[in-house]
Design an enzyme around this catalytic site. Structure first.
Site, PDB file in Angstrom:
ATOM      1  N   GLU A 140      58.543 -29.557  -3.650  1.00 30.01           N
ATOM      2  CA  GLU A 140      59.954 -29.753  -2.726  1.00 30.01           C
ATOM      3  C   GLU A 140      59.530 -30.055  -1.438  1.00 30.01           C
ATOM      4  OE1 GLU A 140      61.721 -27.088  -0.446  1.00 30.01           O
ATOM      5  OE2 GLU A 140      61.205 -25.226  -1.235  1.00 30.01           O
ATOM      6  N   LYS A 189      63.128 -14.107  -0.408  1.00 29.69           N
ATOM      7  CA  LYS A 189      63.099 -13.356   0.716  1.00 29.69           C
ATOM      8  C   LYS A 189      64.100 -12.173   0.701  1.00 29.69           C
ATOM      9  CE  LYS A 189      63.466 -16.840   3.285  1.00 29.69           C
ATOM     10  NZ  LYS A 189      63.304 -17.655   2.227  1.00 29.69           N
TER      11      LYS A 189
END
Ligand code: PSU
Ligand code: MN
Length: 387
Positions: A53, A189
Site C-alpha cells: 500500500e 493499533k
C-alpha cells in the site's frame, strides 16, 4: 437428450454474456491501470508478487522516513525472492509497481493535496488526475483486479473507539469482507476498538490468522493488546499460512484473509505505556475536532511526538517484517500452486484467470469431445446440433 442440449445452449449464451462483460471491464481497467515492467514480467511468468500500500508513504510517516521505509520494504520483498508491487495513483493513473522516482513523488507530496485514497476515493482521484496514496481497501481492490493474492501493510483500519456514536468504521474491514486478497499486518493499533474490529471481521466472514508463538492478537506497536485479546486461528510459519490462503482460493471464497504478525520483539513498545499515550492522543484529536479520514494520520503524528520517535521506529520495523512474511507466503503459494498443477492441472485455480469464463472453459473441456468420438452420437443430438 434434446432438453440437455437446450440447457447447454443456454449455458453457452450465458458464458458468452459474462465473457463480453468481463472483457469490457478489463479494457476499462487497462486504460487507467499501469503495471511496471517488473510486475508485468512477474505476472507473465507466474512469479510471486507482493502488493504494497502507499497511504503509509503519503499520510502515515513524515519525509524522508516514509521514502526510506518504502524502498527498504521493497528490498526486503526482493531479497526473499518475490517481486514488490507498490500501488499508488499518479496524475490519475493507477500504478502497480512504482519506480524510485515515483515513490519519491508520493513521499514528498503535500499530504493535503495528495489524497488518502480508499475504495470510495479512487474514481474521483482518477477523473481529476490527482495523486493518491492507496489505503488497504484501495490496494486490495487494485491487487485483485490483477489477481495478486497477497499484500502487506503496517496495520489495517478498524472500528474506532466510540464508533457507536461516530459510525467511524474503516472501509478496510468491508473490503476484507468481499475482496479475495490476503493482508499481512501487525493487527490494529489500540487507537481503535480492537474487540469490535474483530467482531466486525467475524461478521464479514474474514478469517483472522495469527502467525507466531501465541494466540494473542497483535496490537501494532505492541506484541499483544492491553486486554490480551485472543484469536481462534494460529499458525507457526509462512508455509502453514500459505496452506490456508491456498485453501481459501481453491474454495473460491470471495473474502479476504487477515494474517496477523506481531512486531519483532526488539522493537515492541510497552502496551501499558502505549495505552496511556493513545488516550492522550485521542483527547488531543477530540479537542481539535479531527474526524473522518484525518483521524488515523493525526493520531500517528501525535503518538510520534508523545513517544519521542519510538512509535515511528516501531512502525518502520513492523512494516518491513510484514513485507518479509508476505513475500515468504507468496513464495510458498507459488510453489504449492505449481506442485498441484503438476499433479492435477484442473485443480489449480491460482495461476488461472479467476473469472467465470475459465470455469466455463473447464466445463467445455470436461465434455471431452475427443472421448465423444468414441461414443455414437444420437440422432436427436446431431439434428439439433446443426440447427
Ligand atoms: N495504520 C497505520 N498507518 C497507516 C494506516 C493504518 O499504522 O497509514 C492507513 C492504512 O492505509 C489503512 C488506513 O488502510 O490508514 C485506514 O484508514 P481509515 O481508518 O481512515 O479507514
Ligand atoms: Mn474512518
Amino acid at each position: 437428450m434434446k432438453m440437455q442440449w437446450m440447457n447447454f445452449r443456454r449455458f453457452l449464451e450465458a458464458v458468452k454474456k459474462i465473457n463480453s462483460l468481463n472483457k469490457r471491464q478489463v479494457s476499462i481497467n487497462c486504460k487507467t491501470v499501469v503495471c511496471s515492467s517488473d510486475v508485468e514480467l512477474a505476472k507473465k511468468n507466474g512469479l510471486p508478487i507482493v502488493a504494497l500500500e502507499s497511504t503509509i508513504i503519503t499520510h502515515g510517516m513524515p519525509y524522508p522516513d516514509n521514502l526510506k521505509t518504502a524502498i527498504q520494504v521493497e528490498n526486503v520483498v526482493r531479497k526473499k525472492g518475490a517481486v514488490p508491487a507498490t500501488i499508488g495513483i499518479l496524475n490519475g493513473q493507477i500504478h502497480v509497481g512504482l519506480n524510485n522516482e515515483q515513490l519519491q513523488t508520493l513521499a514528498k507530496s503535500d499530504s493535503i493535496k495528495t489524497i488518502k485514497c480508499s475504495r470510495r476515493d479512487i474514481s474521483t482521484v482518477v477523473a481529476q488526475k490527482l495523486n493518491g496514496g492507496t489505503t488497504v481497501s484501495a490496494t486490495m481492490l487494485i491487487a485483485n483486479l490483477l489477481d495478486l493474492p497477497i499484500m502487506a501493510t503496517g496495520g489495517i483500519g478498524g472500528v474506532h473507539r466510540g464508533a457507536e456514536q461516530t459510525f467511524d468504521i474503516s472501509t478496510d474491514l468491508v473490503e476484507l469482507g468481499h475482496t479475495p486478497v490476503a493482508v499481512v499486518c501487525s493487527g490494529v493499533k489500540s487507537i481503535l476498538d480492537i474487540e469490535k474490529t474483530l467482531e466486525y471481521l467475524e461478521t464479514q466472514g474474514v478469517p483472522v490468522v495469527k502467525i507466531g508463538k501465541t494466540d494473542y492478537f497483535p496490537a501494532f506497536y505492541c506484541t499483544e493488546t492491553f486486554q490480551r485479546t485472543k484469536v481462534l486461528h494460529t499458525v507457526s510459519n509462512s508455509q502453514e499460512a500459505a496452506k490456508i490462503l491456498k485453501a481459501q482460493r481453491e474454495l473460491g471464497l470471495q473474502t479476504g484473509l487477515l494474517f496477523a504478525v506481531p512486531i519483532p520483539e526488539e522493537y515492541a513498545l510497552d502496551s501499558k505505556e502505549m495505552e496511556l499515550a493513545i488516550c492522550n492522543a485521542l483527547e488531543s484529536a477530540k479537542s481539535k475536532n479531527i474526524s473522518g479520514k484525518n483521524v488515523t494520520p493525526f493520531l500517528l503524528k501525535e503518538l510520534n511526538k508523545i513517544t519521542h520517535g519510538q512509535s515511528l521506529r516501531a512502525n518502520m520495523a513492523l512494516i518491513e517484517n510484514n513485507a518479509s512474511v508476505a513475500a515468504e507466503i507468496a513464495m510458498n503459494l507459488t510453489e504449492k500452486c505449481s506442485q498441484s498443477s503438476l499433479n492435477n492441472a484442473s485443480k489449480c485455480t491460482l495461476t488461472a484467470e479467476r473469472n467465470p469464463i475459465v470455469i466455463g472453459g473447464a466445463l467445455m473441456d470436461t465434455t471431452l469431445q475427443v472421448k465423444e468420438s468414441e461414443i455414437k452420437v444420437s440422432q436427436i443430438l446431431s439434428q439439433d446440433y446443426t440447427k
